[in-house]
Design a protein around this motif. Structure first.
Motif, PDB file in Angstrom:
ATOM      1  N   GLU A   1       0.858  -1.289  -0.017  1.00 30.35           N
ATOM      2  CA  GLU A   1      -0.016  -0.005  -0.132  1.00 30.35           C
ATOM      3  C   GLU A   1       0.837   1.249   0.005  1.00 30.35           C
ATOM      4  N   ALA A   2       2.185   1.252   0.727  1.00 27.81           N
ATOM      5  CA  ALA A   2       2.851   2.403   0.776  1.00 27.81           C
ATOM      6  C   ALA A   2       3.421   2.660  -0.374  1.00 27.81           C
ATOM      7  N   VAL A   3       3.828   1.707  -1.306  1.00 28.04           N
ATOM      8  CA  VAL A   3       4.826   2.251  -2.752  1.00 28.04           C
ATOM      9  C   VAL A   3       3.674   2.206  -3.708  1.00 28.04           C
ATOM     10  N   ASP A   4       2.286   2.150  -3.598  1.00 28.01           N
ATOM     11  CA  ASP A   4       1.325   2.437  -4.608  1.00 28.01           C
ATOM     12  C   ASP A   4       1.319   3.896  -4.845  1.00 28.01           C
ATOM     13  N   GLY A   5       1.608   4.383  -6.004  1.00 26.16           N
ATOM     14  CA  GLY A   5       2.090   5.615  -6.738  1.00 26.16           C
ATOM     15  C   GLY A   5       3.226   6.307  -6.185  1.00 26.16           C
ATOM     16  N   ALA A   6       3.985   5.778  -5.599  1.00 24.35           N
ATOM     17  CA  ALA A   6       5.074   6.559  -5.119  1.00 24.35           C
ATOM     18  C   ALA A   6       6.100   6.814  -6.277  1.00 24.35           C
TER      19      ALA A   6
ATOM     20  N   ASP B   1       7.985 -10.301  -3.111  1.00 17.92           N
ATOM     21  CA  ASP B   1       6.796 -10.670  -2.863  1.00 17.92           C
ATOM     22  C   ASP B   1       5.730  -9.601  -2.693  1.00 17.92           C
ATOM     23  N   GLY B   2       5.793  -8.864  -3.877  1.00 17.28           N
ATOM     24  CA  GLY B   2       4.756  -7.922  -4.302  1.00 17.28           C
ATOM     25  C   GLY B   2       5.209  -6.590  -4.238  1.00 17.28           C
ATOM     26  N   LEU B   3       6.410  -5.984  -3.789  1.00 16.99           N
ATOM     27  CA  LEU B   3       6.676  -4.512  -3.805  1.00 16.99           C
ATOM     28  C   LEU B   3       7.003  -4.111  -5.163  1.00 16.99           C
ATOM     29  N   LEU B   4       7.847  -4.789  -5.894  1.00 16.45           N
ATOM     30  CA  LEU B   4       8.016  -4.531  -7.207  1.00 16.45           C
ATOM     31  C   LEU B   4       6.837  -4.519  -8.292  1.00 16.45           C
ATOM     32  N   ALA B   5       5.999  -5.445  -7.969  1.00 13.64           N
ATOM     33  CA  ALA B   5       4.865  -5.443  -8.915  1.00 13.64           C
ATOM     34  C   ALA B   5       3.904  -4.486  -8.676  1.00 13.64           C
ATOM     35  N   ALA B   6       3.940  -3.969  -7.198  1.00 16.40           N
ATOM     36  CA  ALA B   6       2.816  -2.971  -6.845  1.00 16.40           C
ATOM     37  C   ALA B   6       3.228  -1.492  -7.373  1.00 16.40           C
ATOM     38  N   ALA B   7       4.637  -1.134  -7.704  1.00 22.57           N
ATOM     39  CA  ALA B   7       4.922   0.063  -7.962  1.00 22.57           C
ATOM     40  C   ALA B   7       4.593   0.464  -9.475  1.00 22.57           C
ATOM     41  N   LYS B   8       4.661   1.582  -9.578  1.00 24.66           N
ATOM     42  CA  LYS B   8       4.418   2.294 -10.887  1.00 24.66           C
ATOM     43  C   LYS B   8       5.636   2.016 -11.963  1.00 24.66           C
TER      44      LYS B   8
ATOM     45  N   GLY C   1       9.103   2.396 -13.536  1.00 27.64           N
ATOM     46  CA  GLY C   1      10.125   3.370 -13.567  1.00 27.64           C
ATOM     47  C   GLY C   1      10.566   4.079 -12.302  1.00 27.64           C
ATOM     48  N   THR C   2       9.696   3.361 -11.090  1.00 30.26           N
ATOM     49  CA  THR C   2       9.931   3.651  -9.759  1.00 30.26           C
ATOM     50  C   THR C   2      11.439   3.650  -9.266  1.00 30.26           C
ATOM     51  N   LEU C   3      12.000   4.521  -8.728  1.00 31.67           N
ATOM     52  CA  LEU C   3      13.333   4.487  -8.264  1.00 31.67           C
ATOM     53  C   LEU C   3      13.329   3.879  -6.815  1.00 31.67           C
ATOM     54  N   PHE C   4      13.933   2.627  -6.584  1.00 33.67           N
ATOM     55  CA  PHE C   4      14.214   1.945  -5.299  1.00 33.67           C
ATOM     56  C   PHE C   4      15.388   2.177  -4.933  1.00 33.67           C
ATOM     57  N   VAL C   5      15.319   3.054  -3.612  1.00 28.82           N
ATOM     58  CA  VAL C   5      16.571   3.176  -3.012  1.00 28.82           C
ATOM     59  C   VAL C   5      16.923   2.495  -1.664  1.00 28.82           C
ATOM     60  N   ASP C   6      17.800   1.629  -1.547  1.00 33.28           N
ATOM     61  CA  ASP C   6      17.927   0.615  -0.371  1.00 33.28           C
ATOM     62  C   ASP C   6      18.908   1.106   0.385  1.00 33.28           C
ATOM     63  N   CYS C   7      18.599   1.668   1.676  1.00 29.64           N
ATOM     64  CA  CYS C   7      19.615   1.963   2.589  1.00 29.64           C
ATOM     65  C   CYS C   7      20.138   1.224   3.624  1.00 29.64           C
TER      66      CYS C   7
ATOM     67  N   THR D   1      15.448  -3.976 -11.822  1.00 31.90           N
ATOM     68  CA  THR D   1      15.552  -3.489 -13.159  1.00 31.90           C
ATOM     69  C   THR D   1      14.943  -4.560 -14.019  1.00 31.90           C
ATOM     70  N   ALA D   2      14.841  -5.618 -13.601  1.00 30.54           N
ATOM     71  CA  ALA D   2      14.162  -6.592 -14.433  1.00 30.54           C
ATOM     72  C   ALA D   2      12.519  -6.430 -14.332  1.00 30.54           C
ATOM     73  N   ALA D   3      12.253  -5.822 -13.119  1.00 31.53           N
ATOM     74  CA  ALA D   3      10.913  -5.532 -12.990  1.00 31.53           C
ATOM     75  C   ALA D   3      10.349  -4.306 -13.640  1.00 31.53           C
ATOM     76  N   GLY D   4      11.342  -3.345 -14.204  1.00 29.88           N
ATOM     77  CA  GLY D   4      11.127  -2.232 -15.091  1.00 29.88           C
ATOM     78  C   GLY D   4      11.292  -1.103 -14.355  1.00 29.88           C
ATOM     79  N   HIS D   5      12.004  -0.948 -13.266  1.00 31.13           N
ATOM     80  CA  HIS D   5      12.143   0.123 -12.342  1.00 31.13           C
ATOM     81  C   HIS D   5      13.774   0.262 -12.179  1.00 31.13           C
TER      82      HIS D   5
END
Length: 310
Positions: free
Chosen positions: A54-59, A78-85, A87-93, A109-113
Motif C-alpha cells: 500500500e505504501a508504494v502504490d503511486g510512489a 513478494d509484491g513490492l516491485l509488482a505494486a510500484a508504477k 520506472g519507480t526508483l528504489f533506494v535501499d539504505c 531493473t528486471a521489473a522495469g524500475h
C-alpha cells in the motif's frame, strides 16, 4: 518540488530519516511491521500505510531500511516491485551483503524500475540530525534523481560506482573503523599497564600519527572526549552487534574476493564474540573492557606460572 515517497522500515534509523523527508515538504507514506515504530513515524508527519504494498502504490521513490539482505530481497520479490508504477526508483539504505545488493538491483531493473544501493554512516544521532553520509551504488541518472532527497537526510552523498558499490564502500569503511577501535583500545590498556594516564595518551595520540576517529570522536575511555559513549557507560552510539554485522559482511567479501586480510578477519571474530556476550547492549567501543579483562587474566596466568616455576 514535492515527491511522493514510500519508506519501508521505520526503526531507529528509518523513522527519523522518513520524518526528515516529511518535514522537508515531501509526501511520505511509511510502513513498519512494528506498530510502535509506525505510530511514532505518524507523529512526525509520515502517513501510515497498512502494508508495504500500500505504501508504494503511486510512489515516485521507494526507500527501504531493513535488517538484512534477505529481508530486502523477500520484500522486493513478494509484491513490492509488482505494486510500484513503472520506472519507480528504489533506494535501499540497508547495510547488506554486496552480492545481495547486486541481486536486488537485478530484481528491480528486471521489473522495469530503477535501483540505487545507498547505505549510510552516522548512526541514530546522524539520522535524527540529518547529518548522515550516503554511499551510493548504481547509475549516474539514478544517483542524480536521489541526491536531492539524500541531501535532506544527510550532509554528504558519494556516488561510489555501479550496483553494489555503495555497500562495498560501507563495509570497507567499517572494517577500518572496527580495526582502529581495537587498536586504540589495546593502546589505552597498554598505557594503563605502563602507568600512563588516559588524558596524557589522548593528548599525545590525538595530535600525532595515532590520530583517528575511534580516538578523537569515539574515545573508548571516559574523560578525554566528553561526548563519547565511554562517558555514558558505553550506551550506544554505534551498537556492538551492528559493528559485528558489518564486519561479518566484510569478512564474507574478503573470503569471496580471496583477499588476505588478517586484521579484518580477526576484528570480525573479536566483535562477533563481544556482541554475543557483554557487548550485546553496548557501544562498539566497549570492547576495551573485554581487552582489559583478558589482559588481566593473562597477567594472572603468567604470574601463577612464574610463581610455580620459581
Amino acid at each position: 518540488m514535492s515527491t511522493v515517497i514510500a519508506f519501508i522500515g521505520l526503526g531507529h534509523m528509518g523513522g527519523p530519516m522518513a520524518a526528515n523527508l516529511a518535514a522537508a515538504g515531501h509526501r511520505v507514506r511509511g510502513f513498519d511491521l512494528v506498530a510502535a515504530s509506525l505510530e511514532a513515524a505518524a507523529g512526525s508527519g509520515v502517513e501510515p500505510a497498512a502494508s508495504a504494498v500500500e505504501a508504494v502504490d503511486g510512489a515516485d521513490v521507494v526507500f527501504t531500511m531493513l535488517p538484512a539482505g534477505r529481508h530486502v530481497l523477500a520484500l522486493y520479490r513478494d509484491g513490492l516491485l509488482a505494486a510500484a508504477k513503472p520506472g519507480t526508483l528504489f533506494v535501499d539504505c540497508s547495510t547488506i551483503d554486496v552480492a545481495d545488493a547486486r541481486a536486488a538491483h537485478e530484481a528491480v531493473t528486471a521489473a522495469g524500475h530503477r535501483a540505487l544501493d545507498a547505505p549510510v554512516s552516522g548512526g541514530v544521532t546522524g539520522a535524527e540530525a540529518a547529518t548522515l553520509t550516503f554511499m551510493a551504488g548504481g547509475g549516474e541518472a539514478e544517483f542524480a534523481r536521489a541526491e536531492p532527497l539524500l541531501a535532506v537526510m544527510g550532509k554528504k552523498a558519494v556516488h561510489c560506482g555501479g550496483a553494489g558499490a555503495g555497500q562495498a564502500a560501507k563495509i570497507c569503511n567499517n572494517m577500518i573503523l572496527g580495526i582502529s577501535m581495537i587498536a586504540v583500545s589495546e593502546a589505552f590498556v597498554l598505557g594503563e599497564s605502563l602507568g600512563l594516564s588516559h588524558q596524557a595518551l589522548f593528548d599525545v595520540a590525538s595530535t600525532a600519527s595515532g590520530q583517528c576517529w575511534a580516538l578523537s570522536v569515539n574515545c573508548p575511555v571516559p574523560g578525554p572526549v566528553p561526548g563519547s559513549p565511554a562517558n555514558q557507560d558505553y550506551r550506544p552510539g554505534f551498537a556492538a552487534p551492528l559493528m559485528a554485522k558489518d564486519l561479518g559482511l566484510a569478512a564474507n567479501a574478503l573470503r569471496a574476493a580471496g583477499v588476505d586480510a588478517e586484521l579484518g578477519l580477526r576484528a570480525a571474530a573479536l566483535y562477533e564474540d563481544f556482541a554475543r556476550g557483554p557487548g550485546a547492549a553496548e557501544d562498539f567501543s566497549g570492547i576495551i573492557r573485554t581487552i582489559r579483562e583478558r589482559s588481566a587474566r593473562t597477567a594472572e596466568q603468567d604470574t601463577a606460572q612464574n610463581g610455580t616455576t620459581t
